[in-house]
Design a protein around this motif. Structure first.
Motif, PDB file in Angstrom:
ATOM      1  N   HIS A 301       0.832  -1.209   0.000  1.00  0.00           N
ATOM      2  CA  HIS A 301       0.000   0.000   0.000  1.00  0.00           C
ATOM      3  C   HIS A 301       0.865   1.257   0.000  1.00  0.00           C
ATOM      4  O   HIS A 301       0.554   2.231  -0.686  1.00  0.00           O
ATOM      5  CB  HIS A 301      -0.930  -0.011   1.215  1.00  0.00           C
ATOM      6  N   ARG A 302       1.949   1.239   0.771  1.00  0.00           N
ATOM      7  CA  ARG A 302       2.837   2.413   0.790  1.00  0.00           C
ATOM      8  C   ARG A 302       3.412   2.677  -0.595  1.00  0.00           C
ATOM      9  O   ARG A 302       3.468   3.819  -1.057  1.00  0.00           O
ATOM     10  CB  ARG A 302       3.981   2.201   1.791  1.00  0.00           C
ATOM     11  N   LEU A 303       3.852   1.621  -1.258  1.00  0.00           N
ATOM     12  CA  LEU A 303       4.453   1.773  -2.580  1.00  0.00           C
ATOM     13  C   LEU A 303       3.425   2.280  -3.584  1.00  0.00           C
ATOM     14  O   LEU A 303       3.722   3.167  -4.395  1.00  0.00           O
ATOM     15  CB  LEU A 303       5.027   0.426  -3.024  1.00  0.00           C
ATOM     16  N   LEU A 304       2.205   1.752  -3.519  1.00  0.00           N
ATOM     17  CA  LEU A 304       1.172   2.192  -4.449  1.00  0.00           C
ATOM     18  C   LEU A 304       0.837   3.661  -4.228  1.00  0.00           C
ATOM     19  O   LEU A 304       0.724   4.437  -5.189  1.00  0.00           O
ATOM     20  CB  LEU A 304      -0.082   1.333  -4.280  1.00  0.00           C
ATOM     21  N   GLU A 305       0.710   4.070  -2.976  1.00  0.00           N
ATOM     22  CA  GLU A 305       0.347   5.450  -2.681  1.00  0.00           C
ATOM     23  C   GLU A 305       1.467   6.432  -2.986  1.00  0.00           C
ATOM     24  O   GLU A 305       1.207   7.628  -3.193  1.00  0.00           O
ATOM     25  CB  GLU A 305      -0.085   5.574  -1.221  1.00  0.00           C
ATOM     26  N   ALA A 306       2.692   5.950  -3.056  1.00  0.00           N
ATOM     27  CA  ALA A 306       3.813   6.814  -3.424  1.00  0.00           C
ATOM     28  C   ALA A 306       3.754   7.215  -4.890  1.00  0.00           C
ATOM     29  O   ALA A 306       4.358   8.205  -5.305  1.00  0.00           O
ATOM     30  CB  ALA A 306       5.143   6.138  -3.115  1.00  0.00           C
ATOM     31  N   GLY A 307       3.013   6.455  -5.702  1.00  0.00           N
ATOM     32  CA  GLY A 307       2.824   6.785  -7.113  1.00  0.00           C
ATOM     33  C   GLY A 307       3.894   6.201  -8.009  1.00  0.00           C
ATOM     34  O   GLY A 307       4.941   5.717  -7.552  1.00  0.00           O
ATOM     35  N   GLY A 308       3.608   6.206  -9.297  1.00  0.00           N
ATOM     36  CA  GLY A 308       4.581   5.760 -10.286  1.00  0.00           C
ATOM     37  C   GLY A 308       4.603   4.273 -10.553  1.00  0.00           C
ATOM     38  O   GLY A 308       5.412   3.803 -11.362  1.00  0.00           O
ATOM     39  N   VAL A 309       3.737   3.493  -9.900  1.00  0.00           N
ATOM     40  CA  VAL A 309       3.713   2.046 -10.131  1.00  0.00           C
ATOM     41  C   VAL A 309       3.067   1.775 -11.475  1.00  0.00           C
ATOM     42  O   VAL A 309       1.990   2.296 -11.778  1.00  0.00           O
ATOM     43  CB  VAL A 309       2.934   1.324  -9.009  1.00  0.00           C
ATOM     44  N   ARG A 310       3.707   0.969 -12.280  1.00  0.00           N
ATOM     45  CA  ARG A 310       3.166   0.593 -13.577  1.00  0.00           C
ATOM     46  C   ARG A 310       2.917  -0.909 -13.579  1.00  0.00           C
ATOM     47  O   ARG A 310       3.828  -1.694 -13.352  1.00  0.00           O
ATOM     48  CB  ARG A 310       4.129   0.981 -14.707  1.00  0.00           C
ATOM     49  N   GLY A 311       1.680  -1.311 -13.846  1.00  0.00           N
ATOM     50  CA  GLY A 311       1.282  -2.677 -13.603  1.00  0.00           C
ATOM     51  C   GLY A 311       0.701  -2.756 -12.199  1.00  0.00           C
ATOM     52  O   GLY A 311       0.536  -1.748 -11.514  1.00  0.00           O
ATOM     53  N   ARG A 312       0.417  -3.945 -11.735  1.00  0.00           N
ATOM     54  CA  ARG A 312      -0.227  -4.121 -10.447  1.00  0.00           C
ATOM     55  C   ARG A 312       0.711  -4.760  -9.432  1.00  0.00           C
ATOM     56  O   ARG A 312       1.485  -5.667  -9.762  1.00  0.00           O
ATOM     57  CB  ARG A 312      -1.487  -4.982 -10.561  1.00  0.00           C
TER      58      ARG A 312
END
Length: 317
Positions: A301-312
């Motif tokens: 969740h922290r990584l997703l909320e930090a932004g920039g994730v491509r893919g899931r």
């Protein structure tokens, strides 16, 4: 059985393991031994308690997750099969989370209509990325109902929903104008976009440069709402993903808004199975950014909320 959820709403650190009573499949239902659950932005909103407060759901724990993949390990009463499914089948499922019922679970009971086999050659992690975003993309295109050759703009095109919209739209003969950050331009071109414009709050102006008369429809994965509606031609259509029903100027121009919610398609098994076939045929790209053990959900969740994730990002059980 083990689930990952929250008893007190808050930041990623609120996520933890709980032991809840084992569930069993009822009539018309299957139980899935979950192997993978995708992490979506809607899960991070659920973790904060927004959805529970709307429903008046105060139970504990609250378990997020709208996508799962695993193996059927139980069929509801009345037979050893339900529909085309049998115990042991590797499947993916669309999930509507409520209370302790969410995809972040070792076992998950869902209607058989919410299930399809995983695409041939795909692992559980990859398969878990398809149901929710794929069905939402399918719904957006079905609602806007464009004819081949029509122009569709897609915002948030590098994301999961936007990426699926681009690929599905190209398979249906649409002209796709998609936005991207500079670092994502090649990715979005590879997904099939005909024209890529720079993303940002001025994206409507950039779309109009590429399509001066305005596009026939927008699929607004970036949740720009009234910032992007000027890019739609008079009488055009716009699919929105957070319930936006239109701004006054666009409505006066005859633009029709279609808020798309996956709950409208969560029992559309034929639609989900169609996505499965398109993934097998290479029409749809199943993109896994990174996997985590389920007990590291907070870090995902922290990584997703930090932004920039491509893919899931995917949790593995």
């Amino acid at each position: 059985m083990r689930v990952i959820g929250v008893s007190d709403f808050g930041g990623p650190e609120a996520l933890r393991e709980f032991d809840v009573d084992e569930r069993h499949a009822g009539p018309g239902e299957v139980r899935i031994r979950v192997r993978a659950a995708a992490v979506n932005p809607t899960d991070t909103v659920a973790r904060t308690g927004v959805y529970a407060s709307r429903r008046g759901d105060t139970g504990s724990p609250q378990v997020p997750g709208m996508d799962a993949a695993g193996d059927i390990d139980e069929i509801g009463p009345g037979g050893s099969t339900v529909g085309d499914f049998a115990v042991g089948d590797a499947v993916m499922a669309s999930v509507v989370p409520t209370g302790a019922h969410g995809a972040y679970s070792e076992h998950l009971v869902v209607p058989a209509e919410s299930v399809a086999r995983i695409p041939a050659g795909a692992g559980y992690a990859a398969a878990s990325t398809l149901p929710m975003n794929g069905l939402t993309a399918r719904l957006a295109l079905d609602r806007t109902a464009l004819e081949p050759g029509a122009a569709l703009a897609v915002t948030g095109a590098a994301g999961a929903f936007g990426g699926y919209v681009v690929e599905l739209a190209k398979a249906e003969g649409l002209r796709v104008i998609a936005d991207a950050a500079e670092k994502d331009e090649q990715l979005v071109r590879d997904l099939g976009a005909d024209v890529v414009v720079r993303r940002g709050d001025d994206v409507a102006a950039r779309i109009l440069e590429a399509e001066p008369g305005g596009v026939d429809a927008v699929a607004d994965g970036a949740v720009h709402d009234d910032l992007v509606s000027p890019a739609v031609r008079d009488g055009g259509r716009m699919a929105t993903v957070r319930g936006f029903k239109g701004d006054e100027q666009a409505l006066q121009r005859g633009v029709v808004f279609h808020p798309v919610l996956v709950v409208d398609y969560h029992r559309e098994q034929a639609k989900l199975d169609g996505l499965r076939k398109q993934a097998e045929d290479g029409v749809l790209s199943l993109r896994v950014a990174r996997t985590f053990p389920a007990d590291q959900a907070a870090e995902a969740h922290r990584l997703l909320e930090a932004g920039g994730v491509r893919g899931r990002l995917v949790l593995e059980f």
